[in-house]
Design an enzyme around this catalytic site. Structure first.
Site, PDB file in Angstrom:
ATOM      1  N   GLU A   1       0.828  -1.204   0.000  1.00 38.25           N
ATOM      2  CA  GLU A   1       0.000   0.000   0.000  1.00 38.25           C
ATOM      3  C   GLU A   1       0.863   1.255   0.000  1.00 38.25           C
ATOM      4  O   GLU A   1       0.585   2.217  -0.731  1.00 38.25           O
ATOM      5  CB  GLU A   1      -0.929   0.010   1.212  1.00 38.25           C
ATOM      6  CG  GLU A   1      -1.816   1.241   1.289  1.00 38.25           C
ATOM      7  CD  GLU A   1      -2.855   1.165   2.388  1.00 38.25           C
ATOM      8  OE1 GLU A   1      -3.752   0.312   2.281  1.00 38.25           O
ATOM      9  OE2 GLU A   1      -2.747   1.936   3.358  1.00 38.25           O
TER      10      GLU A   1
ATOM     11  N   ARG B   1       5.614  33.594 -16.802  1.00 39.86           N
ATOM     12  CA  ARG B   1       4.972  34.652 -16.005  1.00 39.86           C
ATOM     13  C   ARG B   1       5.986  35.771 -15.736  1.00 39.86           C
ATOM     14  O   ARG B   1       7.021  35.543 -15.106  1.00 39.86           O
ATOM     15  CB  ARG B   1       4.472  34.078 -14.685  1.00 39.86           C
ATOM     16  CG  ARG B   1       3.900  35.089 -13.703  1.00 39.86           C
ATOM     17  CD  ARG B   1       2.605  35.709 -14.194  1.00 39.86           C
ATOM     18  NE  ARG B   1       1.923  36.423 -13.123  1.00 39.86           N
ATOM     19  CZ  ARG B   1       0.856  37.193 -13.301  1.00 39.86           C
ATOM     20  NH1 ARG B   1       0.336  37.329 -14.515  1.00 39.86           N
ATOM     21  NH2 ARG B   1       0.289  37.805 -12.286  1.00 39.86           N
TER      22      ARG B   1
ATOM     23  N   GLN C   1      15.448  34.791  -7.433  1.00 42.61           N
ATOM     24  CA  GLN C   1      16.066  33.693  -6.693  1.00 42.61           C
ATOM     25  C   GLN C   1      15.090  33.030  -5.725  1.00 42.61           C
ATOM     26  O   GLN C   1      15.125  31.809  -5.535  1.00 42.61           O
ATOM     27  CB  GLN C   1      17.281  34.198  -5.927  1.00 42.61           C
ATOM     28  CG  GLN C   1      18.121  33.072  -5.312  1.00 42.61           C
ATOM     29  CD  GLN C   1      19.392  33.577  -4.680  1.00 42.61           C
ATOM     30  OE1 GLN C   1      19.453  34.719  -4.220  1.00 42.61           O
ATOM     31  NE2 GLN C   1      20.424  32.748  -4.655  1.00 42.61           N
TER      32      GLN C   1
END
Length: 381
Positions: free
Chosen positions: A242, A268, A279
């Site tokens: 799992e 953008r 940065q």
């Protein structure tokens, strides 16, 4: 670094043609919070449910690493995390323990239906009073001739509202500790078993979850999975797969999120240059990359060690902890990088945050993983 062969790559690439259809409408489905039967039909058509099981049951007989590789692709390509979670739950909760511990009769009855997706699986472990402490479970199974009579309740059972068969863990000997727990295969239409209403939850909303109630539920002894008193052995086997299968899906989701953030940071423009040139934004993306690769390496390395028959108790705890926390941090970073757009539900990034919180809770909380690692280091004694 794991190197994939042509057959493994073909399996993963073959799934890619389904991604758009599986993802279509994922934001709206999350808002509605219902299980998408039409998407489950597509999951059945992909054949992904059959991958880890033997060919005689309708499977493809793929190993743990190959299954993980394909599931990582699913996480990268499918935007409906709840659907992916219901898929891995069916495989791990029911198919995995059936193949390992089931009788031939049990396998013949259930595994072909699990492989085809005709049957949806679930497992019932957690109880309201015990939470993560499975040793405190109160649901009991009393022997009555050739039957066991189950009484009690379970909570937070993923897939329960849509499951066809449920692996129920119940106490068969009240004074035997771990040896007093037994796993049972219980059909969802068994008299005395009732399913609670789907619970509203923070994330993974398209994977339904509810309580289960057992009122003199009679289960033939032929439905014992493994041996009486061997429930924790079954559960241990299940939880290893799992963690590997569920959280490698998260790695794929993290990869998709990282790629999306890189593309956005390049396009953008703010204050005269792409935001990726700042940065503070670049460092955030680099941190996403580092944590993604760390989680990926831990999961695949642990999968390989499991296949080699090694003890992976600590490895699994570290891999689970790293991946779940990194996935949450990655989702928060993505919202921050996208700013106001990330905060809006239409872009699906705030949904990622809600979904990723679940990973720090299910399959053993972050705190449980820390405790497990500390215990293996000999601390706290």
């Amino acid at each position: 670094m794991t190197r994939w062969n042509a057959d493994q790559r073909a399996l993963r690439e073959g799934l890619a043609r389904w991604y758009d259809d599986l993802s279509d409408g994922h934001v709206e489905r999350d808002e509605e919070g219902g299980f998408a039967w039409d998407k489950w039909k597509l999951i059945r058509e992909t054949g992904i449910l059959s991958l880890p099981f033997e060919e005689r049951w309708g499977g493809l007989g793929q190993d743990v690493l190959t299954m993980m590789y394909v599931l990582e692709g699913l996480g990268e390509g499918c935007r409906d995390s709840g659907l992916s979670f219901s898929l891995t739950t069916t495989i791990c909760s029911t198919g995995v323990p059936l193949e390992k511990f089931g009788t031939d009769e049990q396998k013949q009855r259930y595994l072909p239906r699990i492989c085809s997706g005709e049957a949806i699986g679930a497992h019932a472990i957690t109880e309201a009073s015990g939470g993560s402490d499975a040793m405190r479970m109160l649901t009991k199974a009393d022997r009555d001739g050739d039957e066991f009579v189950l009484n009690g309740s379970k909570t937070f059972v993923s897939n329960a509202p849509v499951a066809d068969v449920i692996v129920v863990y119940a106490r068969t000997r009240p004074d035997a500790g771990a040896l007093g727990i037994t796993a049972f295969l219980v059909d969802a239409d068994t008299p005395g078993l009732s399913v609670g209403k789907p619970m509203k939850k923070m994330g993974l909303r398209t994977s339904p979850l509810s309580e289960l109630f057992f009122d003199d539920v009679r289960v033939p002894k032929s439905q014992v999975l493994g041996r009486v008193g061997g429930g924790f052995m079954v559960l241990d086997h299940v939880m290893k797969r799992e963690i590997l299968y569920s959280f490698i899906v998260n790695v794929g989701e993290m990869q998709h999120r990282l790629d999306r953030c890189i593309e956005y940071a390049k396009s953008r423009v703010q204050f005269g240059k792409p935001i990726g040139a700042h940065q503070s934004v670049a460092n955030r993306i680099v941190e996403m990359k580092i944590k993604l690769e760390t989680a990926r390496k831990w999961l695949y390395d642990t999968g390989q060690r499991l296949m080699d028959g090694e003890n992976v108790t600590v490895d699994l705890a570290i891999a689970k902890l790293l991946t779940s926390e990194s996935n949450l941090e990655s989702s928060l970073s993505a919202v921050q990088i996208f700013g106001g757009h990330g905060y809006m539900s239409e872009h699906g990034l705030e949904k990622d945050v809600r979904n990723s919180v679940a990973g720090t809770i299910y399959s053993g909380t972050t705190e449980i993983q820390y405790n497990r690692i500390a215990s293996m280091l000999g601390l706290g004694k």
